[in-house]
Enzyme design. Structure first.
Site, PDB file in Angstrom:
ATOM      1  N   SER A 121      -2.089  -4.589 -10.471  1.00  9.40           N
ATOM      2  CA  SER A 121      -2.367  -5.768  -9.643  1.00  9.40           C
ATOM      3  C   SER A 121      -1.541  -5.712  -8.363  1.00  9.40           C
ATOM      4  O   SER A 121      -0.483  -5.083  -8.323  1.00  9.40           O
ATOM      5  CB  SER A 121      -1.979  -7.046 -10.383  1.00  9.40           C
ATOM      6  OG  SER A 121      -2.685  -7.179 -11.583  1.00  9.40           O
ATOM      7  N   GLY A 147     -16.311 -13.336  10.335  1.00 11.49           N
ATOM      8  CA  GLY A 147     -15.086 -13.597   9.568  1.00 11.49           C
ATOM      9  C   GLY A 147     -15.043 -12.758   8.309  1.00 11.49           C
ATOM     10  O   GLY A 147     -16.075 -12.491   7.707  1.00 11.49           O
ATOM     11  N   PHE A 148     -13.840 -12.332   7.916  1.00 15.77           N
ATOM     12  CA  PHE A 148     -13.739 -11.537   6.680  1.00 15.77           C
ATOM     13  C   PHE A 148     -13.706 -12.454   5.469  1.00 15.77           C
ATOM     14  O   PHE A 148     -13.369 -13.631   5.548  1.00 15.77           O
ATOM     15  CB  PHE A 148     -12.543 -10.585   6.706  1.00 15.77           C
ATOM     16  CG  PHE A 148     -11.171 -11.246   6.821  1.00 15.77           C
ATOM     17  CD1 PHE A 148     -10.599 -11.915   5.743  1.00 15.77           C
ATOM     18  CD2 PHE A 148     -10.446 -11.162   8.009  1.00 15.77           C
ATOM     19  CE1 PHE A 148      -9.336 -12.493   5.856  1.00 15.77           C
ATOM     20  CE2 PHE A 148      -9.178 -11.738   8.121  1.00 15.77           C
ATOM     21  CZ  PHE A 148      -8.626 -12.404   7.044  1.00 15.77           C
ATOM     22  N   CYS A 191      -9.157 -10.564  -1.629  1.00 16.72           N
ATOM     23  CA  CYS A 191      -7.829  -9.995  -1.371  1.00 16.72           C
ATOM     24  C   CYS A 191      -7.223 -10.310  -0.009  1.00 16.72           C
ATOM     25  O   CYS A 191      -6.046 -10.667   0.064  1.00 16.72           O
ATOM     26  CB  CYS A 191      -7.871  -8.484  -1.556  1.00 16.72           C
ATOM     27  SG  CYS A 191      -8.090  -8.020  -3.284  1.00 16.72           S
TER      28      CYS A 191
HETATM   29  P1  NAI Z   1     -10.525 -10.168 -11.576  1.00 18.15           P
HETATM   30  O1  NAI Z   1     -10.348 -11.629 -11.547  1.00 18.15           O
HETATM   31  O2  NAI Z   1     -11.874  -9.577 -11.335  1.00 18.15           O
HETATM   32  O3  NAI Z   1     -10.042  -9.591 -12.986  1.00 18.15           O
HETATM   33  C1  NAI Z   1      -8.863  -9.968 -13.609  1.00 18.15           C
HETATM   34  C2  NAI Z   1      -9.139 -10.078 -15.099  1.00 18.15           C
HETATM   35  O4  NAI Z   1      -7.896 -10.265 -15.773  1.00 18.15           O
HETATM   36  C3  NAI Z   1     -10.007 -11.269 -15.501  1.00 18.15           C
HETATM   37  O5  NAI Z   1     -11.145 -10.797 -16.190  1.00 18.15           O
HETATM   38  C4  NAI Z   1      -9.100 -12.117 -16.386  1.00 18.15           C
HETATM   39  O6  NAI Z   1      -9.800 -12.720 -17.467  1.00 18.15           O
HETATM   40  C5  NAI Z   1      -8.133 -11.087 -16.898  1.00 18.15           C
HETATM   41  N1  NAI Z   1      -6.854 -11.636 -17.367  1.00 18.15           N
HETATM   42  C6  NAI Z   1      -6.015 -12.493 -16.734  1.00 18.15           C
HETATM   43  N2  NAI Z   1      -4.923 -12.696 -17.476  1.00 18.15           N
HETATM   44  C7  NAI Z   1      -5.046 -11.950 -18.606  1.00 18.15           C
HETATM   45  C8  NAI Z   1      -4.242 -11.714 -19.744  1.00 18.15           C
HETATM   46  N3  NAI Z   1      -3.051 -12.284 -19.863  1.00 18.15           N
HETATM   47  N4  NAI Z   1      -4.715 -10.911 -20.692  1.00 18.15           N
HETATM   48  C9  NAI Z   1      -5.912 -10.314 -20.570  1.00 18.15           C
HETATM   49  N5  NAI Z   1      -6.717 -10.469 -19.510  1.00 18.15           N
HETATM   50  C10 NAI Z   1      -6.290 -11.279 -18.535  1.00 18.15           C
HETATM   51  O7  NAI Z   1      -9.473  -9.584 -10.532  1.00 18.15           O
HETATM   52  P2  NAI Z   1      -9.597  -8.226  -9.688  1.00 18.15           P
HETATM   53  O8  NAI Z   1     -10.428  -8.444  -8.482  1.00 18.15           O
HETATM   54  O9  NAI Z   1      -9.896  -7.105 -10.597  1.00 18.15           O
HETATM   55  O10 NAI Z   1      -8.096  -8.084  -9.167  1.00 18.15           O
HETATM   56  C11 NAI Z   1      -7.036  -7.737 -10.033  1.00 18.15           C
HETATM   57  C12 NAI Z   1      -5.819  -7.381  -9.207  1.00 18.15           C
HETATM   58  O11 NAI Z   1      -6.086  -6.230  -8.421  1.00 18.15           O
HETATM   59  C13 NAI Z   1      -5.385  -8.456  -8.221  1.00 18.15           C
HETATM   60  O12 NAI Z   1      -3.979  -8.445  -8.139  1.00 18.15           O
HETATM   61  C14 NAI Z   1      -5.975  -7.995  -6.918  1.00 18.15           C
HETATM   62  O13 NAI Z   1      -5.236  -8.449  -5.810  1.00 18.15           O
HETATM   63  C15 NAI Z   1      -5.864  -6.499  -7.039  1.00 18.15           C
HETATM   64  N6  NAI Z   1      -6.834  -5.735  -6.287  1.00 18.15           N
HETATM   65  C16 NAI Z   1      -8.142  -6.151  -6.199  1.00 18.15           C
HETATM   66  C17 NAI Z   1      -9.075  -5.410  -5.504  1.00 18.15           C
HETATM   67  C18 NAI Z   1     -10.495  -5.861  -5.401  1.00 18.15           C
HETATM   68  O14 NAI Z   1     -11.213  -5.286  -4.611  1.00 18.15           O
HETATM   69  N7  NAI Z   1     -10.951  -6.846  -6.158  1.00 18.15           N
HETATM   70  C19 NAI Z   1      -8.713  -4.146  -4.847  1.00 18.15           C
HETATM   71  C20 NAI Z   1      -7.335  -3.768  -5.050  1.00 18.15           C
HETATM   72  C21 NAI Z   1      -6.452  -4.560  -5.727  1.00 18.15           C
END
Ligand code: NAI
Length: 528
Positions: free
Chosen positions: A136, A275-276, A280
């Protein structure tokens, strides 16, 4: 270094799912289990309708999850978090880190509650030493908090904490994962931590060694935030210039080209838009603002805060431009919104500029007719409900672009979907039947293809709903990307003076002008 045999990834979202699918595909000897609290998400990952859409993702998942290349399946999805943690040698934390909505730092600081809960789960479930990897995006210093949690809750175990932020971009995630610019691994300086970093580096066995960068753990945490902030800053910078272009007759596309030819600047991320969006950029910039404020670096905080402020300004400016062109009243005017996802090739709508702009148009009394090739009607209404309650009576969602455009006073392009482009113009080969979907096992879009005649003239019956043409040079990937809307047909169904507001600069405004449209693009004088 330790050889990693089993990986657990906590968080089956946009990052955890695709990243682990690629790691599993490339490491048939490593068992990879992706876990999540959400039963629905895990069920979807086990099915043919994956919870997220990314080009080529399904093909990768099939190989690793189902063993379609003859391997023993090595990609698993589960809600049994404790078992997966305990069995693993290496655990990725890939949970969400949204902006805090309450308490200290509300509206800016990252909410680390999910990271902390994942850490607690690890400390409680583990019965052997683990390598714990922050995937993350987290504020600088989070690894220290994890260390404190592990020391308090599982003092008998030795955890190595690494930072390995993810740089994939939605819409191109699989390509980014297979061909990354760099893999960043942050560790402490001692030999044990470095050995853990080496064990993680070996998991990325398909990445050339010189692209695996190892740094200290604080640099690694901060570098991810810094990279996203610099990307967002480029967009805000070009968008700020777009306002000057619109007022002077300079053209932003020409400006971006000239500026980008300077190798010190480079041409990418210089696309002006309304706008973006995305989950993230805004949250990561605000997180950096909060870090700077906490360190009493007011000028630094102000610098980065302006990136987000400019983005809000740009969205508002676009909405005002539309309103002005429609004589400052949108009451009961039908406006077609083409595109709802925050960028093309994803179904993700988090922080999509379309949501803000739709809200502002609704506030002016507009009736919106929305179409997106991948985003579901339910998602659009959910987004609107949280952004502007009671909007639903002002909105209808349509299964194709031309239906949304019927009787519209303006067509507003909000996502740069290929489908909206005008690049078929003049091609002798286009025109004919669009193929119906043959490959939508991983698409849950409601979009339909219909027959269309390239010879539609502008007097055609406006109730004719078909306007989907195949593009030349069709790629045979997901069906949606091969469609093009027929702008001549749109010209026949919209109201005069056929206003198009191109929030992504995807259409050729001169071409549309030749079809009778009045086009307003970002950073360009109006083309009539
Ligand atoms: P997301 O919201 O799609 O997925 C996160 C998942 O974690 C959810 O399914 C949630 O239910 C699960 N979760 C939360 N707490 C939990 C726990 N204690 N136990 C088990 N599962 C749990 O988020 P996303 O987009 O994948 O982002 C994740 C991280 O990666 C963030 O920090 C984000 O800033 C970073 N990131 C995201 C990118 C993107 O394009 N979405 C690209 C690069 C980094």
């Amino acid at each position: 270094p330790k050889t990693v045999k089993r990986i657990c990834c906590i968080g089956a979202g946009y990052v955890g799912g695709p990243t682990c699918a690629v790691i599993a595909k490339q490491n048939p000897d490593i068992q990879v289990t992706v876990v999540d609290l959400s039963e629905a998400r895990i069920a979807a990952w086990k099915s043919t309708a994956l919870p997220i859409f990314e080009p080529d993702l399904y093909e990768i998942v099939e190989v690793a999850r189902d063993g379609t290349d003859g391997r023993r399946p090595n990609l698993h999805f589960s809600t049994d978090i404790a078992t997966a943690i305990d069995e693993a040698d290496l655990i990725f934390i890939a949970v969400n880190t949204p902006t805090k909505t309450a308490g200290l730092g509300a509206g800016k600081a990252s909410n680390l509650a999910y990271v902390e809960s994942a850490a607690r789960m690890i400390a409680e479930a583990a019965t052997s030493d683990k390598i714990v990897v922050e995937k993350s995006t987290v504020p600088c210093g989070t690894a220290d908090s994890l260390r404190t949690i592990f020391a308090a809750l599982a003092p008998h175990l030795a955890f190595d904490i690494l930072s390995n932020p993810e740089f994939l971009a939605e819409g191109t995630a699989i390509n980014d994962l297979l061909n990354p610019d760099r893999i960043l691994i942050g560790s402490l300086k001692d030999a044990k931590s470095k050995s853990a970093a080496e064990a993680l580096a070996q998991v990325y066995n398909w990445v050339p060694r010189n692209r695996i960068v190892t740094v200290n753990i604080w640099s690694s945490e901060l570098a991810k935030l810094a990279a996203n902030c610099m990307l967002a800053q480029r967009i805000s910078s070009i968008n700020s210039l777009s306002a000057i272009c619109e007022a002077t007759g300079a053209e932003i596309e020409e400006l971006a080209q000239v500026v980008g030819l300077d190798v010190r600047i480079g041409g990418r991320m210089l696309k002006a838009s309304a706008g973006f969006g995305g989950s993230c950029f805004k949250k990561d910039v605000l997180s950096l603002v909060y870090i700077a404020e906490s360190l009493h670096l007011e000028e630094v905080a102000l610098h980065w805060k302006s990136v987000v402020d400019l983005n809000e300004y740009q969205k508002g400016r676009f909405a005002r431009r539309i309103t002005r062109a429609l004589h400052n009243t949108l009451a009961n005017k039908r406006i077609a919104i083409l595109g709802w996802a925050y960028k093309k090739n994803t179904r993700d709508t988090r922080e999509s500029a379309a949501i803000t702009i739709a809200g502002q148009l609704i506030a002016e009394g507009a009736q919106l007719a929305i179409y997106d090739p991948l985003v579901s009607e339910k998602q659009i209404f959910d987004d609107l409900e949280s952004a502007c309650p009671n909007a639903s009576s002002s909105v209808k969602v349509y299964p194709d672009a031309s239906a949304a455009c019927i009787d519209a006073c303006a067509v507003v392009i909000m996502t740069e979907w290929d489908e909206f482009k005008t690049d078929y113009a003049g091609s002798p080969t286009f025109g004919g039947m669009a193929n119906s979907s043959t490959d939508d096992h991983h698409l849950t879009s409601t979009s339909t293809s219909a027959s269309s005649d390239s010879g539609i003239d502008m007097q055609d019956d406006p109730s004719e709903k078909s306007a989907v043409l195949p593009a030349p040079g069709i790629d045979d990937n997901p069906n949606y990307s091969t469609k093009r809307i027929d702008w001549r047909h749109i010209a026949a169904v919209v109201r005069r003076p056929r206003l198009v507001f191109d929030g992504r600069n995807v259409v050729d405004s001169d071409m549309l002008a030749s079809l009778g449209f009045r086009v307003q693009s970002i950073g360009k004088a109006d083309v009539f």
